[in-house]
Write a protein that holds these residues in place. Structure first.
Motif, PDB file in Angstrom:
ATOM      1  N   TRP A   1      39.504  41.138  28.187  1.00  0.00           N
ATOM      2  CA  TRP A   1      38.885  40.899  29.497  1.00  0.00           C
ATOM      3  C   TRP A   1      38.561  39.421  29.721  1.00  0.00           C
ATOM      4  CZ3 TRP A   1      38.145  45.400  26.800  1.00  0.00           C
ATOM      5  CH2 TRP A   1      38.557  46.564  27.459  1.00  0.00           C
TER       6      TRP A   1
ATOM      7  N   VAL B   1      41.918  47.348  34.009  1.00  0.00           N
ATOM      8  CA  VAL B   1      41.126  47.379  35.238  1.00  0.00           C
ATOM      9  C   VAL B   1      40.951  48.832  35.654  1.00  0.00           C
ATOM     10  CG1 VAL B   1      40.937  46.613  37.620  1.00  0.00           C
ATOM     11  CG2 VAL B   1      42.100  45.170  35.949  1.00  0.00           C
TER      12      VAL B   1
ATOM     13  N   ASP C   1      35.333  45.995  38.357  1.00  0.00           N
ATOM     14  CA  ASP C   1      36.717  45.938  37.898  1.00  0.00           C
ATOM     15  C   ASP C   1      37.601  45.247  38.933  1.00  0.00           C
ATOM     16  OD1 ASP C   1      36.642  47.582  35.371  1.00  0.00           O
ATOM     17  OD2 ASP C   1      35.858  49.055  36.772  1.00  0.00           O
TER      18      ASP C   1
END
Length: 691
Positions: A161, A497, A503
């Protein structure tokens, strides 16, 4: 010395020690006394005191250390970049390897290409070459004195991420493969980055102790860090001649067009993998079920989409991809065969999943035979090791497989043959960064992580080529380095995601600074599985959240694979209501990414993206589409955007239509919108008809 050429580039000596190249948009000045050079674009700050350097015998030597700086006779060039000249400077000093600098300047473009090389004899080796480095850069726009310089950090890959980050000075940061230094108000910017990705990992280190100037800038080959997932030093490149990557350095009035040009410039060196088909529409199993994937979910999804959603317009070129993700082996062999047949019966195309360079077994499984090798190799044989023979550390629980090992290649043969025979037409390749790690590779001629990754990935892509597969086979990279790119049709622009507004914002951070990769490096940016209702690991989303997640996917470029379990009533409702909006889906079918209006959001995403499209209906003309977002889940927002800043003409009136709810109005100079918590809207703007 001067160059007689039909190419309108001025190249001549100024005095005894300076050589100047200019084309009206860029000026390169080479100082043959100091062993350095400067480069500037029209109206831009000058990058001055640039030197090339290399690490050798424990010390770094730069071009300023040399005593003799000899300019070779410039050579005319004509290639995919245009017409221009190549200028070469040779630096020499007794006791040091010879250092070369190569400059390529072209007609009517604001960029120059650069390469550094060291010739040090048969046994020379290096694992760090600075293509250019400098001290002290001030970048001030006199028309916008308060415009503060931003430095874009581009991640090496899309794992864990990680985010793109536009940072203000003072900073100490490192970007990978490319970066841009830009002023957000004027959008003036310098774009730099590597163009060849077959040997080195490239880093750009930037340090600034104050807000007023950069104190160090170093674009170099041989980058390793936690961000490249490496715990081993960069591999050495050996031989009588060691070259850096070819590097792009450009000066742009709008840094966004500079990034797009940088993307295109890569494809001149290595063309993107061709894809003649349209945007893949369909479904992927991970978000819906993760490890709980089973026969009923997979088959019920293809049935639902075929019977209830595809007739509403959710398809492209008459079909959908129905893709297995991880844990497809939960199905028995009989279930697996039946499930794929059901997809085929529905006129859909099945997709599969694999991790070619990561091993998920425990130590007691190291003796397990490698598939496709008839027992010749076990997994312990093909794992990547360091110089002492120890297995290189895992990433996310997966141990790296050496892409150059014959057992790893046989394993690729086995899986690709199986995927083709099973009837698949799409493959998601995950955890690809494992294949790019530094270590001691089986093939002694391959000494760096990128060289090994390129070797294995190109081998895999060849096995899935239309010639070998007998049909088009869509190759998609999930968790993967940004480069090399020429062996896949799509790459996920971010890490995983899911469906919540956080997100969506995370995904759009990647689009804010990675929009330029779509249809340059890769045919499509992939916004990951589009969760309109509920992911396996989250609570149900609000309707505004879910539709914003869909909107973000629509504007990303795109690979439009849904990610819900449609056996849930609300998930089915959202699919049948939102995917019936043909005008919105037509935007996805374009396969074009929307462009961020602004870029100075730190690690956050821009909240407005635009795309200009030539209309093909009876009205004709040009339309602008604008997607706006409210990333706040708790609070409503009112936003106002300048039409001029968006790229429209000041003083003109525009017909505005919102594509989700049909709101319409005539606007001038500004777009003002009210957004509920987590809501997004897509506006179509066309010149208003004068009555």
């Amino acid at each position: 010395m001067s160059v007689n050429s039909t190419v309108p580039i001025k190249a001549a000596k100024e005095g005894e020690t300076r050589f100047v190249v200019e084309n009206g948009k860029l000026k390169l000045k080479i100082d043959l006394e100091k062993g350095e050079y400067s480069c500037s674009g029209e109206g831009f700050a000058e990058l001055a005191g640039l030197k090339s350097a290399f690490r050798w015998n424990g010390r770094e030597y730069d071009s300023g250390h040399y005593e003799i700086h000899k300019l070779k006779e410039p050579v005319q060039v004509e290639d995919g970049f245009g017409q221009g000249i190549q200028v070469t400077v040779i630096h020499s000093k007794e006791g040091l390897p010879e250092l070369e600098q190569h400059f390529y300047a072209y007609e009517n473009v604001p960029f120059v290409l650069l390469r550094t090389a060291v010739t040090g004899g048969e046994h020379f080796k290096a694992n760090r070459l600075s293509v250019f480095k400098m001290n002290t850069l001030s970048f001030v726009d006199e028309q916008h004195p308060d415009d503060q310089l931003q430095v874009l950090r581009i991640p090496f890959d899309n794992d864990k991420w990680i985010r793109f980050h536009a940072e203000q000075l003072p900073i100490s940061t490192e970007s990978y493969e490319a970066t841009t230094l830009f002023l957000p108000e004027s959008r003036n910017g310098i774009v730099m980055g590597s163009l060849s990705h077959d040997l080195w990992k490239t880093g750009i280190r930037i340090k600034a102790d104050t807000a007023s100037q950069i104190d160090e800038l170093d674009l170099y080959a041989g980058a390793v860090s936690e961000m490249t997932r490496d715990f081993q030093p960069h591999g050495y490149v050996k031989g009588p001649r060691v070259e850096s990557p070819l590097v792009f350095l450009g000066f742009y009035e709008d840094y966004r067009s500079g990034l797009e040009t940088y993307g295109w410039a890569n494809t001149v060196i290595a063309p993107a993998l061709p894809w003649e088909g349209g945007v893949p529409f369909g479904w992927n199993s991970w978000s819906a079920a993760a490890t709980k994937l089973d026969y009923d979910l997979y088959t019920s999804t293809t049935d639902f989409l075929k019977q209830e959603v595809q007739p509403l317009g959710f398809e492209n070129e008459g079909t959908l991809y129905i893709n297995f993700d991880a844990f497809w082996n939960n199905l028995s062999p009989e279930e697996f065969k039946s499930a794929v047949e059901r997809v085929r019966q529905n006129g859909h195309k099945p997709g599969t999943y694999w991790t070619p360079f990561a091993f998920w077994g425990k130590p007691e499984q190291f003796g397990q035979p490698v598939e496709g090798t008839d027992g010749k190799y076990v997994y312990s044989d093909i794992l990547l090791r360091d110089a002492d023979g120890e297995i290189v550390a895992d990433i996310a629980g997966g141990l790296p497989i050496d892409p150059t090992h014959p057992g790893a290649l046989a394993r690729i043969d086995w899986f690709t043959s199986k995927a083709i025979a099973d009837g698949f037409e799409y493959i998601k390749l995950d955890f690809m960064a494992h294949g790019a790690l530094e270590g001691r590779h089986y093939n002694p001629d391959i000494t760096t992580g990128i060289a090994a990754y390129r070797y294995g990935l190109s081998y895999l892509a060849d096995k899935l080529s239309p010639k070998k597969a007998g049909k088009p086979f869509f190759i998609h990279l999930s968790i993967a380095p940004l480069f090399p790119y020429a062996f896949a049709h799509g790459r996920r622009i971010s890490c995983d995601v899911f469906g919540e507004i956080g997100d969506t914002e995370y995904l759009l951070n990647s689009l804010t600074h990675g929009f330029w990769m779509n249809n340059t490096l890769y045919r499509f940016n992939d916004p990951d599985h589009t969760v309109m209702y509920k992911s396996f690991n989250q609570e149900p989303t609000t309707r505004h959240e879910g539709r914003s997640r869909l909107t973000a996917s629509i504007i990303s470029g795109t690979v439009l694979l849904l990610g819900d379990d449609f056996r849930r009533e609300e998930a089915a409702w959202r699919a049948k209501n939102w995917l019936a909006n043909r005008e919105v889906l037509n935007l996805a079918r374009l396969g074009q990414t929307f462009i961020p209006v602004e870029g100075n959001f730190g690690q956050q995403a821009c909240d407005i993206f635009v795309l200009k499209v030539e209309e093909t209906d009876s009205a004709g003309g040009e339309a602008m589409y604008a997607a706006v977002f409210n990333f706040d889940k708790q609070n409503a927002a009112s936003k106002t955007f300048s039409l001029k800043r968006m790229g429209l003409e000041a003083g003109q009136s525009y017909q505005m239509t919102e594509l989700w709810d049909g709101e319409a109005a005539i606007i001038k100079d500004e777009l003002t919108c009210s957004l509920e918590p987590a809501e997004s809207k897509i506006y179509k703007l066309t010149l208003a008809v004068q009555s």
